[in-house]
Design a protein around this motif. Structure first.
Motif, PDB file in Angstrom:
ATOM      1  N   ASP A 442      22.674  42.314  27.817  1.00 10.29           N
ATOM      2  CA  ASP A 442      21.382  42.389  27.034  1.00 10.29           C
ATOM      3  C   ASP A 442      21.573  41.870  25.534  1.00 10.29           C
ATOM      4  N   LEU A 445      19.658  44.338  19.669  1.00 10.79           N
ATOM      5  CA  LEU A 445      18.256  44.404  18.968  1.00 10.79           C
ATOM      6  C   LEU A 445      18.376  43.776  17.795  1.00 10.79           C
ATOM      7  N   LEU A 448      17.709  40.252  18.653  1.00  3.53           N
ATOM      8  CA  LEU A 448      16.343  40.282  19.377  1.00  3.53           C
ATOM      9  C   LEU A 448      15.262  39.828  18.395  1.00  3.53           C
ATOM     10  N   HIS A 514      13.950  43.781  27.485  1.00  3.80           N
ATOM     11  CA  HIS A 514      13.180  43.733  26.327  1.00  3.80           C
ATOM     12  C   HIS A 514      11.630  43.276  26.684  1.00  3.80           C
ATOM     13  N   LEU A 632      15.542  49.872  28.404  1.00  2.00           N
ATOM     14  CA  LEU A 632      16.128  49.346  27.216  1.00  2.00           C
ATOM     15  C   LEU A 632      17.631  49.498  27.529  1.00  2.00           C
ATOM     16  N   VAL A 656      12.588  46.668  16.539  1.00  2.00           N
ATOM     17  CA  VAL A 656      12.243  45.211  17.246  1.00  2.00           C
ATOM     18  C   VAL A 656      12.012  44.298  16.121  1.00  2.00           C
TER      19      VAL A 656
END
Length: 664
Positions: A442, A445, A448, A514, A632, A656
């Motif tokens: 993943d 964050l 992201l 996400h 998540l 975010v």
């Protein structure tokens, strides 16, 4: 070759372009075009060669359009002959001689022919109409002047045409063509012929502003990319099936949402709602997914965002994938033959679109041209093979032509449902890979954050932005500061990601969790917005003037245009009475005085308007996410996002949207 024959062959060929690429083309306002007599068709131009193809195809009464073309194209004798035989008019746009510039146009109008042009001057991709030039106005006024002086020729009208696409670069999307009410010359010609050059320029500018206003009223216009993308995402959530949006009201629905999200501070959580919708929109784009495809997948109940889960059930998502695969496999035997025949054309068309991935206005053109060229070649080979197998007889030729016609019809009748099934299967596969992948895959964050900012196209070098810096386009909401609640135009300082040629996308498996969380948060935020709108009496939201007048809203007071634009007017700040001497000053003055007043609509009326047209406005008491999870990368993050309370907002705001490179 006779003119009509040359034109009919080319028109019949180009008509296949929109038919092949778009699943439906809806025509509105055909009654606004007369069966005969001179007229100037002034159309929007945001999709390269597809625009004239669609305009010629949908022209009421099958009237033959005489297009403006660059005079330099006629220098080649072969090309020039073809252009003239297909009713193109050479126009030297660099000429300052008005008679030379408009001679061919006026001649065609005297013959009662419709002349077509694109007053924006170029094809571009922007969130609004950026420019409308004066060519159509000068041609109409000059013809009217000469016609009245000579006593010959019928009165001319200008018919603005809005060509709107639900997604202009997406295969099998839809198109709306609206022929607006015609503009007559009576209220402009007196000023144009009053004897002075300044008055003639002012009349032309007034007429251009009228054309621009009609085009804006019939198209989708947003003050900036963020507002446009927010409205698109809200529309996709309200109409999960993108084909369920009524085409005849697509523009009004989309513009209503744009106006809503242009009302700064309409609710206490307005900025947060807009950011969540933008984040979901951006993540969908980055992961090659669509909300329409995701909303059709029957994911398990354990993906409810109100329940705390670390990851969805892998076996259940595998079962969903198997189910979707079987659904596509069931259709495959029926679509196998047209798929095999058209597969090379699909591949070449896709590659053609990739060549101009950074130019959205050119993608559909390349896909259509490349795909159709190869399709015609394949069809020709098939027809010749059948003809040869039947000894080159007349019957064999008919059988060959009938076969390719049948294959084309069969392909077109199945392609939409088959394509939707394939997209659902692809979405299921990407979700499965993302869910089953190790959590270490993943995206963090911190990293992201940059992918929650939508990419925007690069600015077109052919658009004149000087005028836009000085004013807001008529009829479009003004860009406001998100914190001030003021309607004063302010620069767009939000961070932007430009679409760059050859830029690689992030693997979707790193974004799936996400995306799922962003969808749940966006759906919940949108439901919360409408709950506040419907629960607040006397709340008003911004509206385009024409929508406010049509749906019972109010319009701020403004002064009539003719009061400022009559020949006797005195322009403040200029040398003496009359109009500004310089064209730039004149244009700035005209547009300043013609700027649309602000309109307002009741928030409850807006919600009711959307509901009546099929919007599924969920309440916070319902499962507004449609069963998708906020899954998540860790149990703690999931817990915060899944509770649906204050903690969820904290995750969205503080994690975010942290700037790239900051602390999470």
């Amino acid at each position: 070759m006779p003119n009509d024959l040359a034109h009919r062959i080319i028109r019949k060929t180009v008509e296949q372009m929109p038919r092949a690429f778009y699943s439906e083309t809806r025509v509105v306002g055909s009654e606004n075009v007369s069966k005969d007599g001179p007229c100037i068709v002034a159309a929007t131009h945001h999709n390269m060669i597809l625009d004239p193809a669609i305009l010629s195809w949908t022209m009421p009464h099958r009237r033959i359009l005489h297009y403006w073309s660059k005079a330099t194209l006629f220098k080649n004798p072969i090309v020039g002959k073809i252009l003239l035989d297909t009713y193109n008019i050479p126009v030297d746009r660099k000429s300052k001689d008005r008679q030379k510039l408009l001679g061919g146009t006026i001649k065609a109008l005297y013959q009662g022919a419709p002349v077509a042009l694109f007053p924006e001057g170029t094809s571009y991709t922007e969130p609004r109409i950026m420019q409308v030039k004066d060519g159509a106005a000068w041609a109409a006024l000059e013809y009217t002047k000469q016609s009245r002086e000579s006593g010959k020729g019928d009165p001319v009208t200008i018919v603005p045409v809005a060509i709107v696409y639900t997604n202009k670069a997406k295969y099998r999307s839809q198109c709306i063509v609206e022929f607006c009410k015609p503009i007559h010359m009576d209220e402009f010609i007196e000023q144009y012929t009053s004897g002075g050059e300044r008055e003639a320029r002012a009349a032309a500018k007034r007429l251009t502003a009228r054309i621009e206003r009609r085009l804006i009223d019939s198209t989708v216009n947003a003050p900036d990319w963020d507002t446009l993308y927010t409205a698109r995402m809200a529309r996709d959530l309200l109409w999960a099936d993108e084909r369920s949006v009524p085409l005849e009201e697509f523009v009004a629905i989309t513009q209503t949402l744009i106006d809503l999200f242009s009302t700064a501070g309409v609710t206490p959580t307005f900025n947060s709602i807009k950011r969540k919708l933008l984040a979901y929109y951006s993540l969908l784009e980055e992961s090659h997914l669509s909300n329409s495809a995701l909303s059709t997948l029957p994911l398990p109940d354990t993906l409810d965002p109100r329940r705390t889960v670390t990851v969805p059930s892998r076996l259940r998502t595998l079962a969903v994938l198997i189910g979707q695969t079987l659904a596509v496999a069931a259709r495959l035997p029926f679509f196998a033959l047209p798929l095999i025949i058209h597969l090379p054309a699909y591949y070449v068309a896709r590659r053609g679109g990739k060549m101009v991935e950074h130019e959205e206005e050119t993608q559909a053109q390349n896909q259509v041209v490349f795909g159709l060229m190869l399709t015609f070649l394949i069809y020709s080979i098939l027809a010749i093979i059948v003809w040869a197998s039947l000894s080159y007889t007349a019957l064999g030729a008919l059988v060959g032509l009938g076969l390719i016609y049948g294959i084309a019809w069969y392909h077109n009748s199945l392609i939409d449902d088959t394509l939707d099934s394939a997209r659902r299967l692809l979405a299921t596969w990407r979700v499965l890979v993302g869910v089953w992948a190790p959590k270490d895959w993943d995206l963090s964050l911190t990293s992201l954050a940059q992918y929650t900012i939508p990419k925007v196209p690069a600015e077109s070098p052919w658009v004149d932005r000087n005028r836009l810096r000085a004013r807001t386009p008529p009829g479009t909401p003004r860009l406001s500061s998100p914190d001030s609640g003021s309607d004063t135009p302010t620069p767009d300082t939000a961070p932007k990601r430009l679409r760059k040629k050859g830029q690689k996308r992030l693997p979707s498996r790193r974004l799936i969790r996400h995306v799922l969380r962003a969808r749940a948060e966006a759906a919940k935020a949108l439901a919360g917005l409408f709950a506040q709108l419907e629960g607040t009496p006397n709340l008003r939201v911004r509206a385009s003037r024409h929508l406010a007048m049509k749906y019972g809203g109010t319009v701020d007071e403004f002064e009539e245009e003719n009061k400022f634009l009559s020949p006797e007017s005195t322009v403040s700040g200029t040398k003496g009475p009359g109009y500004p001497v310089e064209d730039a000053e004149l244009e700035a003055f005209i547009h300043e005085e013609l700027e649309e007043p602000r309109g307002w609509r009741s928030a409850r009326e807006v919600a009711s308007f959307l509901r009546k047209r099929g919007a599924k406005i969920a309440s916070l008491k319902e499962d507004v996410s449609g069963g998708w999870a906020a899954a998540l990368s860790s149990e703690n993050e999931t817990e915060g996002a899944a509770t649906g309370g204050e903690e969820s907002d904290a995750v969205s705001e503080d994690v975010v949207w942290v700037p790239s490179g900051g602390d999470n």
